[in-house]
Motif scaffolding. Sequence first.
Motif, PDB file in Angstrom:
ATOM      1  N   MET A   1       0.844  -1.194   0.000  1.00 18.81           N
ATOM      2  CA  MET A   1       0.000   0.000   0.000  1.00 18.81           C
ATOM      3  C   MET A   1       0.881   1.247   0.000  1.00 18.81           C
ATOM      4  SD  MET A   1      -3.024   1.171   2.673  1.00 18.81           S
ATOM      5  CE  MET A   1      -4.203   0.025   1.985  1.00 18.81           C
ATOM      6  N   LYS A   2       0.570   2.153  -0.915  1.00 15.21           N
ATOM      7  CA  LYS A   2       1.343   3.382  -1.053  1.00 15.21           C
ATOM      8  C   LYS A   2       0.746   4.439  -0.122  1.00 15.21           C
ATOM      9  CE  LYS A   2       3.138   6.515  -4.624  1.00 15.21           C
ATOM     10  NZ  LYS A   2       3.004   6.928  -6.042  1.00 15.21           N
ATOM     11  N   VAL A   3       1.536   4.891   0.866  1.00 11.56           N
ATOM     12  CA  VAL A   3       1.032   5.753   1.940  1.00 11.56           C
ATOM     13  C   VAL A   3       1.725   7.109   1.914  1.00 11.56           C
ATOM     14  CG1 VAL A   3       0.789   6.005   4.447  1.00 11.56           C
ATOM     15  CG2 VAL A   3       0.548   3.749   3.394  1.00 11.56           C
ATOM     16  N   LEU A   4       0.923   8.165   2.084  1.00 10.09           N
ATOM     17  CA  LEU A   4       1.466   9.520   2.193  1.00 10.09           C
ATOM     18  C   LEU A   4       1.062  10.128   3.526  1.00 10.09           C
ATOM     19  CD1 LEU A   4       2.915  11.944   0.790  1.00 10.09           C
ATOM     20  CD2 LEU A   4       0.619  12.758   0.170  1.00 10.09           C
ATOM     21  N   LEU A   5       2.036  10.642   4.263  1.00  3.42           N
ATOM     22  CA  LEU A   5       1.765  11.410   5.474  1.00  3.42           C
ATOM     23  C   LEU A   5       1.641  12.875   5.092  1.00  3.42           C
ATOM     24  CD1 LEU A   5       2.775   8.722   6.662  1.00  3.42           C
ATOM     25  CD2 LEU A   5       3.895  10.036   8.467  1.00  3.42           C
ATOM     26  N   ILE A   6       0.472  13.465   5.374  1.00  5.43           N
ATOM     27  CA  ILE A   6       0.218  14.873   5.102  1.00  5.43           C
ATOM     28  C   ILE A   6       0.500  15.659   6.370  1.00  5.43           C
ATOM     29  CG2 ILE A   6      -1.541  16.567   4.469  1.00  5.43           C
ATOM     30  CD1 ILE A   6      -2.981  14.255   2.984  1.00  5.43           C
ATOM     31  N   VAL A   7       1.440  16.599   6.291  1.00  3.97           N
ATOM     32  CA  VAL A   7       1.904  17.326   7.476  1.00  3.97           C
ATOM     33  C   VAL A   7       1.560  18.810   7.323  1.00  3.97           C
ATOM     34  CG1 VAL A   7       3.866  17.746   9.012  1.00  3.97           C
ATOM     35  CG2 VAL A   7       3.814  15.669   7.617  1.00  3.97           C
ATOM     36  N   PRO A   8       0.345  19.228   7.705  1.00  5.00           N
ATOM     37  CA  PRO A   8       0.015  20.657   7.636  1.00  5.00           C
ATOM     38  C   PRO A   8       0.862  21.437   8.637  1.00  5.00           C
ATOM     39  CG  PRO A   8      -1.964  19.289   7.922  1.00  5.00           C
ATOM     40  CD  PRO A   8      -0.775  18.440   8.225  1.00  5.00           C
ATOM     41  N   ALA A   9       1.380  22.577   8.216  1.00  7.96           N
ATOM     42  CA  ALA A   9       2.268  23.345   9.095  1.00  7.96           C
ATOM     43  C   ALA A   9       1.995  24.831   8.955  1.00  7.96           C
ATOM     44  CB  ALA A   9       3.734  23.050   8.755  1.00  7.96           C
ATOM     45  N   TYR A  10       1.710  25.475  10.072  1.00  9.98           N
ATOM     46  CA  TYR A  10       1.563  26.927  10.101  1.00  9.98           C
ATOM     47  C   TYR A  10       2.443  27.476  11.217  1.00  9.98           C
ATOM     48  CZ  TYR A  10      -0.347  31.589  10.736  1.00  9.98           C
ATOM     49  OH  TYR A  10      -0.474  32.946  10.869  1.00  9.98           O
ATOM     50  N   ASN A  11       3.476  28.212  10.843  1.00 11.00           N
ATOM     51  CA  ASN A  11       4.423  28.798  11.794  1.00 11.00           C
ATOM     52  C   ASN A  11       4.986  27.757  12.761  1.00 11.00           C
ATOM     53  OD1 ASN A  11       3.985  31.244  10.572  1.00 11.00           O
ATOM     54  ND2 ASN A  11       2.783  32.134  12.246  1.00 11.00           N
ATOM     55  N   LYS A  72      -5.735  16.353  -2.051  1.00 14.40           N
ATOM     56  CA  LYS A  72      -5.723  16.478  -3.509  1.00 14.40           C
ATOM     57  C   LYS A  72      -4.402  15.964  -4.084  1.00 14.40           C
ATOM     58  CE  LYS A  72      -8.862  20.449  -4.086  1.00 14.40           C
ATOM     59  NZ  LYS A  72      -9.769  19.867  -5.089  1.00 14.40           N
ATOM     60  N   TYR A  73      -3.311  16.359  -3.447  1.00 14.57           N
ATOM     61  CA  TYR A  73      -1.998  15.916  -3.913  1.00 14.57           C
ATOM     62  C   TYR A  73      -1.877  14.395  -3.826  1.00 14.57           C
ATOM     63  CZ  TYR A  73       3.050  15.160  -3.966  1.00 14.57           C
ATOM     64  OH  TYR A  73       4.308  14.700  -4.251  1.00 14.57           O
ATOM     65  N   ALA A  74      -2.310  13.820  -2.685  1.00 12.99           N
ATOM     66  CA  ALA A  74      -2.218  12.370  -2.502  1.00 12.99           C
ATOM     67  C   ALA A  74      -3.037  11.623  -3.546  1.00 12.99           C
ATOM     68  CB  ALA A  74      -2.682  11.998  -1.095  1.00 12.99           C
ATOM     69  N   TYR A  79      -1.658   7.795  -4.449  1.00 14.50           N
ATOM     70  CA  TYR A  79      -1.508   7.125  -3.151  1.00 14.50           C
ATOM     71  C   TYR A  79      -2.780   6.350  -2.797  1.00 14.50           C
ATOM     72  CZ  TYR A  79       2.907   9.441  -2.329  1.00 14.50           C
ATOM     73  OH  TYR A  79       4.215   9.848  -2.438  1.00 14.50           O
ATOM     74  N   ASP A  80      -2.594   5.238  -2.079  1.00 11.90           N
ATOM     75  CA  ASP A  80      -3.704   4.386  -1.660  1.00 11.90           C
ATOM     76  C   ASP A  80      -4.259   4.783  -0.297  1.00 11.90           C
ATOM     77  OD1 ASP A  80      -3.400   2.475  -3.890  1.00 11.90           O
ATOM     78  OD2 ASP A  80      -1.509   1.983  -2.900  1.00 11.90           O
ATOM     79  N   CYS A  81      -3.482   5.521   0.464  1.00  8.87           N
ATOM     80  CA  CYS A  81      -3.863   5.885   1.827  1.00  8.87           C
ATOM     81  C   CYS A  81      -3.160   7.181   2.194  1.00  8.87           C
ATOM     82  CB  CYS A  81      -3.461   4.764   2.798  1.00  8.87           C
ATOM     83  SG  CYS A  81      -3.685   5.139   4.554  1.00  8.87           S
ATOM     84  N   ALA A  82      -3.871   8.053   2.893  1.00  4.58           N
ATOM     85  CA  ALA A  82      -3.268   9.287   3.393  1.00  4.58           C
ATOM     86  C   ALA A  82      -3.433   9.331   4.906  1.00  4.58           C
ATOM     87  CB  ALA A  82      -3.922  10.507   2.763  1.00  4.58           C
ATOM     88  N   PHE A 154      -6.874   7.646   6.052  1.00  2.00           N
ATOM     89  CA  PHE A 154      -8.002   7.654   5.132  1.00  2.00           C
ATOM     90  C   PHE A 154      -7.741   6.681   3.990  1.00  2.00           C
ATOM     91  CE2 PHE A 154      -7.536  11.770   7.139  1.00  2.00           C
ATOM     92  CZ  PHE A 154      -8.821  12.071   7.566  1.00  2.00           C
ATOM     93  N   SER A 155      -8.765   5.883   3.684  1.00  2.00           N
ATOM     94  CA  SER A 155      -8.656   4.950   2.566  1.00  2.00           C
ATOM     95  C   SER A 155      -8.703   5.701   1.243  1.00  2.00           C
ATOM     96  CB  SER A 155      -9.811   3.943   2.614  1.00  2.00           C
ATOM     97  OG  SER A 155     -11.040   4.594   2.304  1.00  2.00           O
ATOM     98  N   LYS A 156      -8.436   4.979   0.165  1.00  2.00           N
ATOM     99  CA  LYS A 156      -8.433   5.623  -1.147  1.00  2.00           C
ATOM    100  C   LYS A 156      -9.820   6.147  -1.513  1.00  2.00           C
ATOM    101  CE  LYS A 156      -6.278   5.158  -5.641  1.00  2.00           C
ATOM    102  NZ  LYS A 156      -5.357   4.335  -6.466  1.00  2.00           N
TER     103      LYS A 156
END
Length: 226
Positions: A1-11, A72-74, A79-82, A154-156
């Motif tokens: 399974m292709k997994v992406l970790l989404i890391v939102p960052a503000y300051n 959206k990027y994932a 990617y199969d999972c975010a 989150f699943s695909k």
Amino acid sequence: MKVLLIVPAYNEEENIVRVCNNLRENFSQYDFVVINDGSSDNTLKLCEDNHFPVISLPVNLGLAGGFQTGMKYAYRTGYDCAVQFDADGQHLPEYVKTLIKEIENGSDIVIGSRFVTKKKPFTMRMLGSFMISTVIKLTTGRKIKDPTSGMRAFSKTVLKECAEKVNYGPEPDTMAYFIKQGKKVEEVQVEMTERVAGESYLNFSRSIMYMLRMMISLIFIQSFRD
């Protein structure tokens, strides 16, 4: 399974290098991308200097905007999972595998919960969580023990919906909406640490406003979502 970790960052200039270096050096089986949400500090520069994958928004869109950018990027890059993963260092990447396993077992959304096997403390800090959990139970019939946890997988299928629809944010009301739509939402026990550096966006007044907004959305607005 292709997994992406989404890391939102503000300051998050005080945390972002430590968090991303930990992911890069110790959890290289997972791809990650930083969503720089219009930071006014050195978050973007530090990401660029350290060659971290980063998408930089020109203005601050808030957590929902950063989250959807990552989804959206994932989705568009296959990617199969975010996995939503905070940039402040409170989330521990060693639990990501546990979340992904539940996705592989057929769950649509998996919440990294502090309170599956541990009792939620009855404190002012947790009062909002108690109230949101209660309203979710009343409106969906499902008990979510840690509805404000920001660590979720989150699943695909869900990834596609979040990427294509503008009103799907990373909030408890969206989790309740997915439950009503028949999505399989599970919680797994995780541990979280305290923020090491920097300040949380949610101060006391913002926390109150957040809780009120969630309550109104859960009680009144969710019935009209499509």
